[in-house]
Motif scaffolding. Sequence first.
Motif, short mmCIF file in Angstrom:
data_model
loop_
_atom_site.label_atom_id
_atom_site.label_comp_id
_atom_site.label_asym_id
_atom_site.label_seq_id
_atom_site.Cartn_x
_atom_site.Cartn_y
_atom_site.Cartn_z
N LEU B 195 13.87 7.83 2.63
CA LEU B 195 12.71 7.89 2.36
C LEU B 195 12.48 6.80 0.98
CD1 LEU B 195 11.31 11.59 2.42
CD2 LEU B 195 10.95 9.76 3.92
N MET B 196 11.31 6.42 0.99
CA MET B 196 11.02 5.21 -0.24
C MET B 196 11.14 6.06 -1.67
SD MET B 196 10.89 2.34 0.75
CE MET B 196 10.79 1.42 -0.81
N ARG B 197 10.69 7.16 -1.68
CA ARG B 197 10.48 8.14 -2.80
C ARG B 197 11.90 8.40 -3.12
NH1 ARG B 197 10.10 14.12 -1.41
NH2 ARG B 197 8.75 14.38 -3.35
N ARG B 368 2.63 -0.89 11.59
CA ARG B 368 1.33 -0.81 10.43
C ARG B 368 0.08 -0.78 11.23
NH1 ARG B 368 0.92 -1.72 5.10
NH2 ARG B 368 2.86 -1.71 3.91
N LYS B 387 -1.72 4.52 8.95
CA LYS B 387 -1.81 3.21 8.27
C LYS B 387 -0.57 2.49 8.37
CE LYS B 387 -4.01 1.86 4.11
NZ LYS B 387 -5.47 1.61 4.03
N GLU B 393 10.65 8.35 9.39
CA GLU B 393 9.82 9.65 9.14
C GLU B 393 9.47 10.36 10.40
OE1 GLU B 393 6.91 9.46 6.17
OE2 GLU B 393 8.41 8.11 5.14
#
Lengths: 119, 413
Positions: B195-197, B368, B387, B393
């Motif tokens: 994940l980006m986080r 997207r 979005k 994920e």
Amino acid sequence: MKKMICIICPNGCELEADDEEHVTGNLCPRGRTFALQELKDPRRSVSTTCRTVFPDIPVVPVRTEQEIPKHLMKDTVRAISEIVIDRHMRIGETVAADILNTGVNVVLCTDRLKEVDHD
Amino acid sequence: MKEKYDVIVIGAGPAGLSAALSASQNGADVLIVERENEPGGILKQCIHDGFGLHRYGEKLTGPEYAYRDIVHLEETGSDTAYSAFVLDISEQDEGWQVTLSMRSGLHTVWTKALILATGCRERTARQVFIHGDRPSGVYTAGTVQNFINLRGWMPAKRAVILGSGDIGLIMARRLSLEGAEVLGVYEAKNRPGGLMRNIAQCLEDFNIPLYLSKTVTRTIGKHRLEAVEIMDVDDDMEPVSGTAEIIPCDTLILSVGLIPENELAESIGIKLSDQTHGPLVDQNMETMKDGVFAAGNCVSVNDLADYVSENGITAGKAAASYVRQKQKRELIPVKKLNGIGVCVPQYIDKTSEPGNAVLYLRSDDDYRDREIRLESEGKILLTKKMKTIHSAEIIRLEADLSGIGAELEVKLI
Ligand SMILES: Cc1cc2nc3c(=O)[nH]c(=O)nc-3n(C[C@H](O)[C@H](O)[C@H](O)COP(=O)(O)OP(=O)(O)OC[C@H]3O[C@@H](n4cnc5c(N)ncnc54)[C@H](O)[C@@H]3O)c2cc1C
Ligand code: SF4
């Protein structure tokens, strides 16, 4: 203009924030709060382990109850590594109060020390 | 422990704990069996926070998250067998006989329904192609997590991490916090797996570099690891000659993926999916064998423990209802079209109130501004606008499928 990833939830929105407190890219209001905080005083919670005297459970998980300044993360882990728990404790109990004068307590994350044997 | 139960749950990670809890709350007499001496599963060693955001609206550490289910399960008075390894399951009229290996010897217990919640295991060095001797100092990320967080051992001073999955990223941060030097995370694909986080809070916060389209091709060192060889890889994942680079290090940590653990399921002939490597299930988490349910990471690798618990609750409830009254199922396949890589469940049982079914999807690529659509015989049952869609994920869809016909399609538009 500063770019950052919001770390509040798994969506990980890509945020942009400027000095005038304009924030874009956030899917929810929490992203804005995060970006503004990140610009003036970045903070993180820290999870680590703490040693004990109990042979069956040599280390236990602990965490800061609130976030602490980001630049203190490593010092916090080092300070916790000096502590050795030698008594029965319950989940949520404070292991170290006001760690590094941050005003934040470090708490126990497990109930395994409820009734562990000493040897 | 008694001789007979309504439901036996195998595995006491978050899936098994919530399955046992919900089976018991729905009136079943339950035994939960776990090979380790304590419940909690993999969460015992996941000391970082981020668990429980969906289920409790709080950021908990793994042990805190598990504790809540453990306490609730204790309150139900359900039987538990810890340090008990399930050796064998055999089918009998009207149920299953389960053989447990315990300190006190072998025991057999009998049950009307089974819930498999055996979790997943990590891919190891043998499953990724690395040349060289097999020196010590090469571990999976989960093994390092276990060493540091449960045993208090620190195995590394200078570490290289191969694979950018979340567990590898989390261990990069953990090692840095404990004073090790993490030289870099190397990912063979051209985009990060985690994940980006986690890229932000585990790598960027600690100035750990992430290298894409690079992999470890060789380990160097006879007894203890001394260095690794890194090479660029092309779009077909083949190493590019002339790009080799030697990085001195004492530890190589592999974070190259998880595989559902299903030896027991296979031993009783449960049909597995080629894609998830877990049992095929319907929306009640019932496998293709009546009375055998499965939940959590043995069904399909989840990235959120919250979803694992959710399908445990579903399985527990359905197992309790199976015990009360067996019904002939009418299974409809879920067809994945256009952009959908994985869907659990793979079937919908029409006879059991398909009112609120939960589907867990993974896309086959990043997209997207798309719409996910559920359709049955040309009728649109649900649309959800997205979005951004990351293949890393899981997308959770809750849908009212009462209008379902002879098939269900799920697709991206
Ligand atoms: C190393 C590692 C780190 C992870 N980190 C995270 C993370 O940070 N966040 C996250 O959300 N997810 C993480 N995951 C994914 C994680 O597996 C799930 O979130 C969740 O813990 C899965 O729950 P589970 O109950 O399906 O499996 P598990 O928690 O793995 O539990 C399965 C249990 O079954 C038991 N078992 C297996 N076979 C038998 C048998 N034959 N007899 C008796 N008992 C048996 C095992 O001992 C184990 O306790 C991680 C996975 C791994 C492997
Ligand atoms: S902005 Fe909101 S939705 Fe996006 S990552 Fe942050 S908390 Fe999550």
